[in-house]
Write a protein that holds these residues in place. Structure first.
Motif, PDB file in Angstrom:
ATOM      1  N   VAL A 264     -27.261  52.876  88.024  1.00  0.00           N
ATOM      2  CA  VAL A 264     -27.464  51.476  87.312  1.00  0.00           C
ATOM      3  C   VAL A 264     -28.641  51.535  86.575  1.00  0.00           C
ATOM      4  CG1 VAL A 264     -27.624  48.990  87.406  1.00  0.00           C
ATOM      5  CG2 VAL A 264     -26.036  50.046  88.938  1.00  0.00           C
ATOM      6  N   GLU A 265     -29.058  51.019  85.307  1.00  0.00           N
ATOM      7  CA  GLU A 265     -30.090  51.076  84.596  1.00  0.00           C
ATOM      8  C   GLU A 265     -30.963  50.513  85.381  1.00  0.00           C
ATOM      9  OE1 GLU A 265     -31.902  48.877  80.659  1.00  0.00           O
ATOM     10  OE2 GLU A 265     -29.432  48.777  80.900  1.00  0.00           O
ATOM     11  N   TRP A 269     -32.849  42.598  86.799  1.00  0.00           N
ATOM     12  CA  TRP A 269     -31.420  41.898  86.906  1.00  0.00           C
ATOM     13  C   TRP A 269     -31.385  40.697  87.791  1.00  0.00           C
ATOM     14  CZ3 TRP A 269     -26.473  44.779  85.677  1.00  0.00           C
ATOM     15  CH2 TRP A 269     -26.928  46.252  84.831  1.00  0.00           C
ATOM     16  N   LYS A 292     -26.862  41.589  84.187  1.00  0.00           N
ATOM     17  CA  LYS A 292     -27.943  41.451  83.052  1.00  0.00           C
ATOM     18  C   LYS A 292     -28.351  39.761  83.032  1.00  0.00           C
ATOM     19  CE  LYS A 292     -28.819  45.717  81.919  1.00  0.00           C
ATOM     20  NZ  LYS A 292     -30.281  46.294  81.947  1.00  0.00           N
ATOM     21  N   THR A 346     -21.157  44.704  87.853  1.00  0.00           N
ATOM     22  CA  THR A 346     -21.757  45.680  88.306  1.00  0.00           C
ATOM     23  C   THR A 346     -22.447  45.492  89.721  1.00  0.00           C
ATOM     24  OG1 THR A 346     -22.708  46.232  86.091  1.00  0.00           O
ATOM     25  CG2 THR A 346     -23.969  46.997  87.920  1.00  0.00           C
ATOM     26  N   ARG A 347     -22.214  46.604  90.437  1.00  0.00           N
ATOM     27  CA  ARG A 347     -22.294  46.386  91.981  1.00  0.00           C
ATOM     28  C   ARG A 347     -23.241  47.593  92.446  1.00  0.00           C
ATOM     29  NH1 ARG A 347     -17.581  43.464  94.793  1.00  0.00           N
ATOM     30  NH2 ARG A 347     -16.231  42.856  93.153  1.00  0.00           N
ATOM     31  N   VAL A 348     -24.419  47.116  93.108  1.00  0.00           N
ATOM     32  CA  VAL A 348     -25.281  48.124  93.713  1.00  0.00           C
ATOM     33  C   VAL A 348     -25.457  47.708  95.222  1.00  0.00           C
ATOM     34  CG1 VAL A 348     -26.650  48.164  91.725  1.00  0.00           C
ATOM     35  CG2 VAL A 348     -27.155  46.486  93.293  1.00  0.00           C
TER      36      VAL A 348
END
Length: 594
Positions: A264-265, A269, A292, A346-348
């Protein structure tokens, strides 16, 4: 409409269907409000209220009954009823029960029987307003309301003691100031909170002001986002020194730094949490999702629209987002939101996130350095959130002359004056003190929070502000607490003062007294609640505590803490969590007999 059933014996389920069917036909005949969108038999609802009508229709065709507020909205949308509000103002007439609900869409709450008047709550995104708006509110309050205002636990202003004849003049006067009260009550998205030190905090990761502002105007300009199944809260935390309690909201956007190496960038976030409602003993749940910042409004919009579709419109006690998630599960709920968005989240993993900078629990009081060289914010202590009109004008003048012109409200029921130059700090403090307010206070006073109580709210079971003041007056000279402390008093299960998340929290109750059915005002007392990295619900220590005994009981509990803490720097929170409720009660009772 009467349904003739002849001699047929219907099952209970069939009877409920007929009742719902008849009710739906009767409402449709009205041809007004939300019902107008589906007045034509078999017609697909259209317009900004269509999603709400479909959700209501689904309830009726299933044989269930709509909650009364849903019926009120369906019969006549509150935003279509403004002419009648004006008519009532001309005759100084109180509202009917249905209109009492509708007028909350304009921020007006008729608070009888506590008072024969309205309370009005504003919308102030991120809690920031200009000095002239603050002094303008003082002028309006002095002329049309009780001569004071309250800073609320949503970093907002509310004014009280408004006779019906002044209601319209007040809300239009608020609009003249460039502020508004629209949608600040009832089944709407409430005031948008954000970090009160946004843009000036040395440790912040993100300035929340533009994101709170964007969401604020998105709500105001889209009627389809009104008339939800129940109220809805959204908060933005920029990782500054002062907590905004985002994890108590239906949607919590918390700024985080994402590390590199996780696909991921990297950068700043928002971490997404959803379903917070601490009055029901639940915090916003972690989702593993990061957003974002520029997509925050889009994501919040999609979440709200799933809530519109699935929220309970029959039982007000189960009509919050938490119960939708509990009912279908987090993953299914998130898939439905992704369907609304048209893209995947988007998952982290948690290890991809840098730990949030620590809170400073006293940063809302006193003088603190800003990120801008030679500038400071000054946190002003307001007695349980109350500020007089004269004090409002005085603070506005100080903000104009010695600060940057802004007034910043906090969820801790106080306000900040930012942009004060180093050389003007002493002068600003002296001017603040000349208004009768303070910038220095004890740890007990700094964290003493109370809702309106039964002096101005029909739901409250006790006079919370008076009792909170009595606790402060009693404990402050008797218990030298050196570490930050929060004592919150709330009047009912709505928990506007967030009693469950405070070090010591009290929720009002009618307490048995004497013989038979006699009761007096009192509380159930909890200890060990927390927020942020320490988020948890407090445990009950005392049940049915008389209000008259509350100051001494809190004193004994604090003395037990000082006597039995593990070290001089152990916080009350840590102490309370090392013991169960029964042990805490015994330690406090021992102090009483010492």
């Amino acid at each position: 409409m009467k349904i003739e059933t002849l001699s047929i014996d219907f099952t209970d389920e069939q009877k409920r269907y007929l009742e719902g069917f008849a009710s739906g036909l009767q409402i449709s005949r009205a041809g007004r409000g939300l019902g107008a969108a589906s007045a034509k038999a078999g017609a697909e609802p259209t317009g900004p209220d269509a999603a709400h009508v479909k959700a209501q229709d689904k309830v009726l065709t299933s044989g269930k009954k709509l909650a009364d507020p849903e019926k009120y909205k369906r019969e006549e949308h509150p935003f279509d009823a403004y002419p009648r509000l004006k008519e009532q103002a001309l005759t100084n007439a109180p509202p009917s029960p249905a209109d009492n609900f509708r007028w909350r869409y304009y921020g007006l709450f008729y608070v009888a029987p506590a008072q024969d008047s309205y309370m009005c709550r504003l919308r102030i995104p991120n809690g920031i307003l200009k000095h002239w708006q603050f002094s303008g509110m003082a002028d309006l309050a002095e002329r049309l309301c009780g001569p004071f205002a309250n800073v609320t636990t949503r970093a907002n202003l509310q004014v009280r003691e408004i006779p019906p004849k002044h209601a319209v003049e007040l809300i239009e006067g608020i609009q003249d100031l460039g502020l508004c009260s629209r949608g600040s009550g009832a089944d709407n998205i409430r005031n948008v909170t954000g970090t009160p030190t946004a843009g000036i905090d040395p440790q912040e990761l993100l300035d929340t002001r533009p994101y709170a502002r964007e969401w604020h105007y998105h709500i105001l300009n889209d009627r389809s986002l009104t008339g939800l199944p129940r109220k809805f809260n959204v908060a933005f935390d920029g990782a500054g020194k002062i907590a905004v309690l985002e994890d108590t909201n239906d949607i919590a956007f918390a700024a985080v730094e994402v590390k590199g190496g996780f696909g991921v960038e990297p950068g700043i976030w928002f971490r997404l949490g959803i379903g917070g409602i601490t009055g029901h003993k639940d915090f916003a749940k972690e989702t593993g999702i990061v957003v974002k910042p520029e997509d925050a409004t889009k994501v919040a919009d999609a979440i709200v629209r799933v809530f519109i579709d699935l929220g309970d419109r029959t039982n007000r006690l189960k009509a919050r987002l938490k119960y939708v998630i509990d009912g279908i599960g987090m993953e299914k709920f998130l898939r439905l939101v992704e369907d609304k968005l048209g893209e995947a989240f988007t998952r982290v993993p948690s290890e991809a996130l840098v730990p949030r900078p620590a809170f400073d629990r006293m940063a809302h009081i006193g003088v603190h350095k800003q990120k801008q060289e030679s500038l400071n914010w000054i946190g002003v202590s307001l007695p349980l959130g109350k500020v007089t009109c004269a004090q409002m004008r005085g603070l506005a003048k100080i903000a104009q002359d010695l600060g940057d012109g802004d007034i910043r409200l906090t969820v801790w029921q106080n306000l900040l004056i930012p942009g004060v130059r180093d050389e003007n700090v002493a002068l600003a403090i002296a001017a603040i003190e000349a208004t009768g307010l303070a910038v220095k206070t004890s740890n007990i006073r700094a964290g003493l929070i109370a809702c309106t109580g039964n002096a101005g709210c029909k739901f409250a079971a006790a006079d919370t502000k008076r009792h909170a003041a009595e606790i402060g007056d009693w404990c402050e000279p008797r218990v030298p607490v050196e570490t930050p402390l929060n004592i919150h008093l709330t009047g009912c299960h709505h928990s506007c003062a967030q009693h469950y998340i405070s070090d010591i929290g009290l929720i009002a109750a009618k307490v048995p007294a004497g013989e038979e059915d006699d009761t007096v005002e009192g509380y159930h007392l909890f200890a060990g609640g927390g927020f942020g990295p320490h988020a948890d619900v407090g445990q009950e220590v005392y049940h049915d505590l008389k209000a008259a005994d509350a100051p001494k009981t809190v004193e004994n509990l604090l003395k037990a803490y000082l006597s039995h803490r593990a070290s001089a720097d152990e916080t009350f929170l840590s102490f309370a969590r090392r013991h169960d409720g029964e042990t805490l009660r015994k330690l406090a009772d021992a102090e009483a007999s010492a």
